[in-house]
Write an enzyme that holds these catalytic residues in place. Structure first.
Site, mmCIF file in Angstrom:
data_model
loop_
_atom_site.group_PDB
_atom_site.id
_atom_site.type_symbol
_atom_site.label_atom_id
_atom_site.label_comp_id
_atom_site.label_asym_id
_atom_site.label_seq_id
_atom_site.Cartn_x
_atom_site.Cartn_y
_atom_site.Cartn_z
ATOM 1 N N ASP A 252 37.818 62.148 45.998
ATOM 2 C CA ASP A 252 36.943 61.719 47.096
ATOM 3 C C ASP A 252 36.349 60.346 46.826
ATOM 4 O OD1 ASP A 252 35.609 63.524 45.107
ATOM 5 O OD2 ASP A 252 33.807 62.777 46.079
ATOM 6 N N ASN A 253 36.545 59.817 45.632
ATOM 7 C CA ASN A 253 36.065 58.466 45.323
ATOM 8 C C ASN A 253 37.216 57.461 45.265
ATOM 9 O OD1 ASN A 253 33.456 59.426 45.165
ATOM 10 N ND2 ASN A 253 33.487 59.686 42.949
HETATM 11 P P1 AMP Z 1 29.418 61.262 44.419
HETATM 12 O O1 AMP Z 1 29.422 61.955 43.102
HETATM 13 O O2 AMP Z 1 28.250 60.332 44.619
HETATM 14 O O3 AMP Z 1 30.709 60.609 44.733
HETATM 15 O O4 AMP Z 1 29.198 62.406 45.516
HETATM 16 C C1 AMP Z 1 30.016 63.538 45.643
HETATM 17 C C2 AMP Z 1 29.608 64.301 46.883
HETATM 18 O O5 AMP Z 1 28.256 64.739 46.771
HETATM 19 C C3 AMP Z 1 29.684 63.522 48.177
HETATM 20 O O6 AMP Z 1 30.025 64.428 49.189
HETATM 21 C C4 AMP Z 1 28.275 63.019 48.342
HETATM 22 O O7 AMP Z 1 27.959 62.732 49.686
HETATM 23 C C5 AMP Z 1 27.477 64.203 47.836
HETATM 24 N N1 AMP Z 1 26.168 63.812 47.308
HETATM 25 C C6 AMP Z 1 25.897 63.102 46.181
HETATM 26 N N2 AMP Z 1 24.587 62.939 46.009
HETATM 27 C C7 AMP Z 1 23.989 63.561 47.036
HETATM 28 C C8 AMP Z 1 22.631 63.766 47.426
HETATM 29 N N3 AMP Z 1 21.619 63.282 46.708
HETATM 30 N N4 AMP Z 1 22.398 64.447 48.559
HETATM 31 C C9 AMP Z 1 23.395 64.941 49.301
HETATM 32 N N5 AMP Z 1 24.686 64.805 48.987
HETATM 33 C C10 AMP Z 1 24.988 64.121 47.873
HETATM 34 MG MG MG Z 2 31.625 59.859 46.168
#
Ligand code: AMP
Ligand code: MG
Length: 486
Positions: A252-253
């Site tokens: 997803d990244n």
């Molecule tokens: P990331 O690790 O930042 O790439 O995020 C992975 C997933 O978690 C994605 O769907 C983000 O939108 C969600 N996500 C990360 N941090 C938060 C947060 N503080 N609140 C809601 N969703 C989050």
């Molecule tokens: Mg992400």
């Protein structure tokens, strides 16, 4: 150049409708203050850099106001996180505000990260902290300046709203720019939920928007995958050549455009270490520096799987086979230039590999090594650099072979220095530099972030008075634990 409120939008992704995203409004943060803006990114939208002084930018940047033509949406996607499939992710704390069309006719997505909760927030608060917003801002603009494909960053807005992570922190928002926010995980979502018509529709749109030449190919979908793979391989080659460790290479990244995307606990190598792990919650080292190459391949296989309703498996496999050769050619090309070779010779790969093996286990600063290697005369530079190696006979043998290889290049030494300095940055975004700027920003002192951003926007140039940003990191600075909570 336009004033802030005269951007024109063409919200193509929003028009795809509710199958792909959900309308959500930003939830504002209290007492917005503009921390830093990127003049280069503003220019991409044909905005005058002085727009950074316009108080309306901080209002928009903290979710209090919207451009008239914005249509904020949260996108749905899924993805493999640390190798495990998560069936539902999506924009949990960021919103696609809309797509700006600039004077050159390019579409730029504006994405407000930290905008509050959405239907995809799961257990999260929908927020981003000042620390991680500044880190993403600095990295986006610096990677771009290094020639590494990446999403861009327009500005960071701080607030007085508290956000709780390991401790209480200041909430902030980042406005991110990219030509697309579509990730590998978008295709996985529609594949695994068996919405294969929606999958085909998304691929058709992405091809039309970003890969139009695929339409001239007899197998447009196969050609699309192949091009995504080529761009991803080229991006990873640049990461490896410049010592960039992403830290969270979940599918997803991974951007469908092959750009660096979603910056978390990333780091540039200080001392060279192939096994470096920048994410302190990555216990097994899945995303260690040297694993980024096989992991990118793994992620492409996950995308290939999602495209099996559209492309023959044999064709996908044949493209997968091309990943390593493309990666290696790109990487070697850049490493050759980093060593000052304009021509290509068969023995170059071994010469680079020998150098990296010697660096491993020594205390060689990866960025400074290449920069200083470009100094003249070469013999003197090599003598100085020798000090940092543990295996001195090994280094001497390498240095002799390097000198011999350099001699085959011919040309004048001044030309070599200019050539090498144009690909070997003097300034690199070290975690401790970011950390110092963040600590000042948390106290409302935004000068250090702005100065660091300006220096890192021209990483190859000598910048008078900025030497402190080019020094070796202090010992404490090499061992910072960067939290993956953001
Ligand atoms: P990331 O690790 O930042 O790439 O995020 C992975 C997933 O978690 C994605 O769907 C983000 O939108 C969600 N996500 C990360 N941090 C938060 C947060 N503080 N609140 C809601 N969703 C989050
Ligand atoms: Mg992400």
């Amino acid at each position: 150049m336009k004033p802030l409120d005269e951007l024109s939008f063409d919200n193509r992704f929003a028009r795809l409708g509710d199958t792909y995203s959900t309308a959500v409004l930003p939830q504002p943060l209290d007492e917005p203050k503009l921390v830093v803006a990127s003049p280069e990114a503003l220019t991409l939208l044909n905005l005058d850099p002085s727009v950074a002084e316009d108080p309306r930018l901080a209002q928009i940047g903290a979710g209090h106001a919207l451009w008239a033509e914005a249509e904020p949406r949260a996108m749905v996607y899924s993805g493999h996180q640390f190798g495990v499939y998560n069936p539902r992710l999506g924009d949990g704390r960021g919103l696609l505000l809309g797509e700006v069309v600039n004077d050159a006719g390019e579409h730029w997505d504006l994405h407000l990260k930290g905008a509050g909760s959405t239907p995809y927030s799961r257990m999260g608060d929908g927020r981003a902290v000042l620390r991680s917003s500044i880190r993403e801002f600095l990295a986006s603009e610096h990677l771009h300046a290094l020639g590494i494909p990446t999403s861009r960053a327009l500005c960071v807005t701080a607030s007085s709203t508290s956000v709780y992570r390991e401790r209480r922190e200041r909430g902030a928002m980042l406005i991110r720019l990219a030509q697309s926010h579509v990730r590998f995980g978008h295709f996985e979502y529609f594949y695994y939920t068996r919405q294969h018509d929606a999958l085909r529709e998304l691929v058709d749109q992405v091809i039309g928007w970003h890969y139009p030449d695929c339409l001239e190919h007899p197998e447009p979908y196969g050609s699309f995958f192949r091009q995504v793979l080529e761009r991803t391989a080229a991006m990873i080659a640049r990461w490896q050549a410049y010592g960039f460790c992403h830290g969270v290479m979940n599918t997803d990244n991974m951007s469908i455009l092959g750009i660096t995307f979603d910056f978390g606990p990333y780091a540039f190598l200080d001392d060279f270490d192939a096994r470096f792990i920048c994410n302190h919650s990555d216990d097994t080292g899945r995303y260690a520096f040297e694993n980024q190459v096989p992991i990118a391949h793994w992620n492409l296989a996950a995308l290939a799987q999602a495209l099996t309703p559209l492309v023959q498996v044999e064709a996908l496999r044949a493209s997968m086979e091309l990943f390593l050769p493309i990666y290696e050619a790109e990487w070697l090309d850049l490493m050759r230039r980093r060593l000052g070779f304009a021509s290509a010779r068969d023995e170059d790969k071994t010469l680079v590999q020998r150098l990296l093996r010697l660096m491993q286990g020594s205390a060689v600063d990866y960025t400074r090594f290449f920069r200083e290697l470009g100094d003249s005369p070469a013999d003197e530079a090599l003598r100085r650099l020798r000090e940092d190696f543990v295996n001195l006979p090994g280094f001497d043998a390498w240095a002799a072979d390097y000198r011999a290889r350099l001699a085959l290049e011919g040309g004048d030494p001044a030309g070599r220095r200019a050539r090498m300095h144009a690909v070997n940055p003097k300034y690199i975004l070290r975690n401790y530099l970011a950390q110092q700027a963040i600590e000042a920003a948390e106290q409302d002192n935004f000068g250090p972030v702005r100065e660091l951003h300006r220096v890192l926007a021209h990483p190859f140039d000598e910048q008078p008075g900025m030497q402190r940003y080019a020094e070796r990191p202090p010992e404490w600075g090499k061992h910072l634990e960067i939290s993956c909570s953001s």
